[in-house]
Write an enzyme that holds these catalytic residues in place. Structure first.
Site, short mmCIF file in Angstrom:
data_model
loop_
_atom_site.label_atom_id
_atom_site.label_comp_id
_atom_site.label_asym_id
_atom_site.label_seq_id
_atom_site.Cartn_x
_atom_site.Cartn_y
_atom_site.Cartn_z
N LEU A 500 0.86 -1.50 -0.17
CA LEU A 500 0.05 0.38 0.17
C LEU A 500 0.72 1.15 -0.13
O LEU A 500 0.58 2.12 -0.74
CB LEU A 500 -1.18 -0.30 1.10
CG LEU A 500 -1.87 -1.12 1.53
CD1 LEU A 500 -2.44 -1.75 2.82
CD2 LEU A 500 -2.77 -0.91 0.43
N GLY A 501 2.28 0.96 0.71
CA GLY A 501 2.77 2.02 0.82
C GLY A 501 4.35 1.91 1.23
O GLY A 501 4.15 0.65 1.67
N GLY A 503 7.45 3.97 3.80
CA GLY A 503 7.95 5.15 4.62
C GLY A 503 9.24 5.21 5.30
O GLY A 503 9.86 3.99 4.89
N ALA A 504 9.73 5.77 6.46
CA ALA A 504 10.96 5.30 6.74
C ALA A 504 10.63 4.64 7.57
O ALA A 504 11.91 3.79 7.75
CB ALA A 504 11.31 6.71 7.54
N SER A 505 9.58 3.79 8.63
CA SER A 505 9.63 2.81 9.16
C SER A 505 9.26 1.26 8.88
O SER A 505 9.68 0.80 8.90
CB SER A 505 8.73 3.23 9.98
OG SER A 505 7.18 3.32 9.22
N GLY A 506 8.89 1.83 7.43
CA GLY A 506 9.02 -0.16 6.56
C GLY A 506 7.92 0.46 5.66
O GLY A 506 6.97 1.20 5.49
N VAL A 508 4.06 -1.48 3.96
CA VAL A 508 3.18 -1.10 4.52
C VAL A 508 1.42 -2.40 3.23
O VAL A 508 2.05 -1.29 2.70
CB VAL A 508 2.17 -0.15 4.97
CG1 VAL A 508 0.70 -0.28 5.13
CG2 VAL A 508 2.69 0.91 5.56
N LYS A 523 2.18 -3.38 9.02
CA LYS A 523 3.55 -2.77 8.48
C LYS A 523 4.22 -3.56 8.98
O LYS A 523 4.52 -4.02 10.04
CB LYS A 523 3.17 -1.16 9.20
CG LYS A 523 4.47 -1.06 9.20
CD LYS A 523 4.53 0.85 9.67
CE LYS A 523 5.13 1.32 9.06
NZ LYS A 523 3.96 2.76 8.83
N ASP A 618 6.66 12.97 13.64
CA ASP A 618 7.30 12.55 12.52
C ASP A 618 5.38 12.96 11.74
O ASP A 618 4.80 12.13 10.70
CB ASP A 618 7.78 11.32 11.86
CG ASP A 618 7.66 11.42 10.07
OD1 ASP A 618 8.14 10.27 9.87
OD2 ASP A 618 7.44 12.72 10.35
#
Ligand SMILES: *[C@@H]1O[C@H](CO)[C@@H](O)[C@H](O)[C@H]1NC(C)=O
Ligand SMILES: *[C@@H]1O[C@H](CO)[C@@H](O)[C@H](O)[C@H]1NC(C)=O
Ligand SMILES: *[C@@H]1O[C@H](CO)[C@@H](O)[C@H](O)[C@H]1NC(C)=O
Ligand SMILES: *[C@@H]1O[C@H](CO)[C@@H](O)[C@H](O)[C@H]1NC(C)=O
Ligand SMILES: *[C@@H]1O[C@H](CO)[C@@H](O)[C@H](O)[C@H]1NC(C)=O
Ligand SMILES: *[C@@H]1O[C@H](CO)[C@@H](O)[C@H](O)[C@H]1NC(C)=O
Ligand SMILES: *[C@@H]1O[C@H](CO)[C@@H](O)[C@H](O)[C@H]1NC(C)=O
Ligand SMILES: *[C@@H]1O[C@H](CO)[C@@H](O)[C@H](O)[C@H]1NC(C)=O
Ligand SMILES: *[C@@H]1O[C@H](CO)[C@@H](O)[C@H](O)[C@H]1NC(C)=O
Ligand SMILES: *[C@@H]1O[C@H](CO)[C@@H](O)[C@H](O)[C@H]1NC(C)=O
Length: 780
Positions: A500-501, A503-506, A508, A523, A618
């Site tokens: 789905l997307g 980001g910086a944390s991982g 999804v 996630k 964030d």
């Protein structure tokens, strides 16, 4: 060919053992002391020794070349703190441990094999090995390289060598050589992420396969091989004499890695056979922020930008800060307090926030002087690139780049002498602007802004309503997040098929829980503090206890070995970024004010209303998801504590997203809830104006939304900020704008609390006119 190479490799590996007499058997109960008769265990031919060697005014434990006068160390134990006084002893204890005994009862473990040791050997290859009772090797120094490789030793994928701190201190220094899992052998400064901008040397073998290793052979051949033992790249040719010569590859204190040879006669020196670079200014990070590397013959030196001084005299990597006092920059007369100084033929990491075509460097200087945000500029090939501080990775080079540095004019006579408290004023000058950003980052930002956009099938919504009473019961029972196994989540997401997307944390992924048919977002956390299971669970408990209509709910988690996953409720309308930036999605003015209030409510809950205070760290439109009713819900809260982030001033590694990050992240200042207030302020500006806070498709004065908004506010031209066709209550617009400008104040103490923000958004308190966000510094 492969078979031949394998033979060569194997023979290289074993020649040291096979050709010599059998290695000495160091038995349990043996011990060494730095000053006593036995301070090391020698290899059979006395070339290598394991034990104490001298360092500065003490001793380190490691492996060194006992057979040459220099006694060069090739491996060091306990590199975090390697130097000891003479009052220590190294013991191979009778219970099978290799320990360094400090004072009575205190000890440090030198090697940590999984089984008890029953004997040890210093081999003629330079490998120190520990055996179990079956005479199997359970630990060997060759598998734990520090700064050097010996013939027969290899640097395996995902391992790195780290330079020493100095010639007389083998603790970890500031450069590393990493064998990446993508096959690339790369040099970086320590403490930076593995990205191209930080690298200063690379083998060019990325993509040549996994498990590529760096190998050194006993004829001085240094090369990379892949997992099927084919040479992928030769770094230095072999064919050097094998007898009476020793070869050593080492990442030196200066950051360059070199291959050395040394004859085993008592005479002779180390001589360089190959080096990764001949330019000692190449290693990035040698000079810290705002410094640059220069060379005079073979002498290297770091210097500071004009008007700057070393933060720590004698420590280049600590960087430079402004030394000269200058008045504040006033955008109505920005040139009053500043001049420009030029630095020819210097290059830096190029991270411009604006690029313009100019004919001369004087034009470029004028452009920079006229802009209070411009702290330096690069002029090259008719381009003037405005920069913000700090400048990184600077060096003198044969390049036509000219660096222009804005320097404060010393106070003129009628303004009085330089103030007696330069520290106070310096701090004001050193302020680092919030929006250090390059065009590349904006592009990146756009790429990242893909996020958990999701939809629930209509019949499922219907089904949900039908059984909602039953579901409520279940909901109450399952208040705490549920633990999942990795296999369950793998199944739920169909092997992580639908991303789905990211980001910086991982990343999804979309999934459906098999038992409840509930659509979820899973996630996969990257860069987690993997070894702290307890801490992870504590954090999960804190996150799991948060319940607020404007927060995305955590439904479950997975803690499986090193794997860490989080299961969230699924948001069907994408993120706030999607809503704001796609014209067809634009919410009306009234909807936007409601969205702003909802987000503020969610943040207030995190700051003041939940059991444990949570600083989000964030806040940005990509982290605010929209449910099926376009009600915003904040995601990723509580992750700041779970993820591994180097919260130093290194601007490449701080937590958060550039553009939304409060200035205190850049300074040595504590980060508080006010950092979230800042980020909320930027998001509020974006909500008001329906655009990104940084957008280079606008003209220069409009590109940075924060600056442009303040200008419009000052000039009483707020209508310029919203589209012409939009019906907006100008009084409400002015209120919202004032709130946003208070939130984005550089000085955290000036920003209102979230509670105050919410009161202001609800129109229940008066709002004074905000000052320019940059007009107060942290020192006032
Ligand atoms: C070392 O010596 C001990 C005692 O003599 C013996 O039990 C052990 O097997 C030897 N280990 C090796 C690797 O030779
Ligand atoms: C150290 O060596 C000296 C001379 O070689 C000898 O007299 C002394 O007893 C030795 N000490 C120990 C602890 O072995
Ligand atoms: C070593 O220990 C002894 C007593 O255990 C002490 O007298 C001496 O000062 C110590 N030496 C050093 C260099 O720490
Ligand atoms: C790479 O090495 C690891 C660990 O030795 C191994 O598990 C993996 O299968 C190897 N991969 C390849 C492609 O050889
Ligand atoms: C290793 O390299 C050789 C030659 O470049 C190539 O043919 C082979 O497929 C590679 N092996 C692996 C496992 O990548
Ligand atoms: C690397 O060097 C070896 C021997 O020195 C040679 O046989 C081989 O062809 C070289 N390989 C490449 C890729 O240059
Ligand atoms: C070793 O190096 C030193 C200085 O670098 C030089 O003076 C000396 O002659 C060298 N010795 C040999 C044997 O090469
Ligand atoms: C030099 O400064 C850096 C960064 O401030 C610091 O990490 C390092 O410990 C300092 N080195 C010395 C020798 O003081
Ligand atoms: C120059 O700096 C001084 C001291 O901060 C300030 O009072 C003055 O307004 C500045 N002048 C201009 C024109 O910005
Ligand atoms: C900026 O300069 C103008 C004109 O010199 C002056 O009227 C104004 O007060 C100054 N503002 C600040 C904040 O110093």
């Amino acid at each position: 060919m492969a078979a031949f190479l394998f033979f060569v490799l194997s023979s290289a590996f074993y020649s040291g053992i096979a050709a010599q007499q059998s290695p000495l058997n160091i038995s349990l109960g043996s011990s060494l002391t730095p000053t006593g008769n036995s301070s090391s265990w020698l290899s059979p031919t006395r070339i290598f020794a394991f034990g104490f060697y001298q360092q500065r005014n003490g001793y380190a434990v490691g492996i060194f070349l006992a057979g040459i006068p220099e006694k060069t160390a090739v491996w060091t134990a306990n590199r975090d703190n390697p130097i000891f006084s003479s009052n220590v002893s190294l013991i191979l204890s009778t219970d099978g441990r290799l320990i360094l005994q400090l004072l009575e009862g205190q000890y440090i473990s030198i090697a940590n094999p999984l089984e008890p040791i029953s004997s040890a050997s210093m081999l003629d290859s330079g490998n120190f090995v520990l055996y179990n009772s079956e005479k199997e090797i359970i630990w060997q120094s060759f598998e734990h390289p520090t700064n050097s490789l010996l013939p027969g030793q290899r640097l395996a994928a995902d391992h790195e060598l780290i330079s020493s701190a100095s010639e007389t201190d083998d603790s970890r220094g500031i450069f590393r050589l990493k064998m990446q899992t993508d096959g690339h052998l790369v040099q970086y400064p320590v403490g930076t992420t593995d990205v191209a901008e930080n690298s200063y040397w690379a083998s060019g073998t990325n993509g040549d396969g996994p498990n590529i290793t760096l190998n050194l052979q006993d004829d001085g051949h240094l090369y990379l091989i892949n997992s099927s033992v084919n040479i992928v790249k030769n770094l230095s040719d072999g064919g050097h004499p094998q007898n009476k010569m020793i070869y050593l590859m080492k990442i030196d204190v200066d950051g360059i890695f070199r291959l050395y040879s040394h004859s085993l006669d008592q005479m002779g020196n180390w001589s360089i056979l190959w080096e990764s670079s001949a330019d000692k200014c190449d290693p990035k990070g040698l000079c810290g922020f705002n410094g640059f590397c220069t060379k005079l013959d073979s002498l290297v030196e770091c210097k500071c930008l004009p008007g700057f001084d070393f933060v720590n005299q004698g420590n280049w990597s600590s960087g430079c800060e402004r030394s000269l006092f200058a008045g504040s920059c006033n955008s109505t007369d920005p040139m009053a307090n500043y001049t420009i100084e030029y630095l020819e033929s210097t290059i830096w990491e190029d991270n411009p926030f604006f690029i313009l075509e100019t004919n001369t460097r004087e034009d470029c200087a004028k452009i920079c002087l006229e802009d209070c945000n411009c702290e330096a500029a690069f002029f090259k090939d008719g381009q003037c690139k405005k920069q913000r501080l700090p400048l990184t990775y600077g060096k003198r080079a044969t390049d036509s780049n000219i660096a222009l540095v804005k320097v404060g004019k010393p106070a003129t006579k009628d303004e009085g002498v330089i103030p007696s408290n330069p520290l106070k004023c310096r701090k004001e000058e050193v302020r680092v602007y919030v929006l250090i950003i390059g065009i590349s980052l904006v592009v990146l930002g756009v790429l990242i802004s893909v996020i958990a956009g999701v939809y629930v099938r209509r019949n499922q919504v219907w089904a949900y309503k039908q059984i909602s009473r039953f579901r409520n019961v279940e909901f109450l029972e399952n208040v705490a997040p549920r633990a999942f196994t990795f296999a369950e989540l793998e199944q739920a997401t169909n092997e992580f098929r639908e991303e789905l997307g990211r980001g910086a944390s991982g990343a999804v992924y979309k999934g459906i829980l098999p038992d409840s048919e509930k659509v979820v977002a899973v996630k996969k956390l990257e860069k987690v503090l993997t070894d702290r299971e307890k801490e992870f669970q504590n954090e999960i408990t804190v996150i799991g206890k948060t319940h607020h209509r404007n927060l995305v709910r955590l439904l479950g988690y997975c803690l499986d070995g090193a794997k860490r996953l989080l299961v969230y409720e699924y948001m069907s309308n994408g993120s706030l970024a999607d809503v704001l930036l796609k014209p067809e999605n634009h919410p009306s003015w009234d909807e936007r004010t409601k969205i702003a209030r909802d987000i503020a409510g969610g943040i207030l809950y995190l700051h003041e209303e939940c059991e444990t205070q949570i600083i989000h760290c964030d806040i940005k439109p990509q982290n605010i998801l929209m449910d099926e009713n376009r009600c915003p819900k904040i995601s990723d809260f509580g992750l700041a504590k779970l993820l591994k982030h180097d919260q130093t001033r290194t601007h490449t590694t701080f937590r958060g997203t550039k553009g939304y990050v409060a200035p205190e992240w850049y300074r040595k200042m504590p980060v508080t809830v006010k950092a979230d207030v800042y980020s909320f302020g930027i998001v509020l500006l974006e909500i008001i104006c329906c655009r990104k806070s940084l957008d280079w498709s606008f003209s220069e004065d409009q590109a940075v939304l924060e600056d442009w908004a303040y200008q419009c506010f000052k000039a009483g031209e707020l209508h310029k900020l919203v589209g012409d066709q939009e019906v907006v209550d100008m009084r409400k617009l002015e209120r919202m704008m004032k709130i946003a400008l208070w939130c984005v104040q550089d000085e955290p103490a000036l920003r209102p609390s979230m509670k105050k923000v919410l009161l202001m958004l609800e129109g229940t308190v008066d709002i004074p006119d905000p000052p320019s966000p940059t007009s107060f510094s942290s020192s006032t």
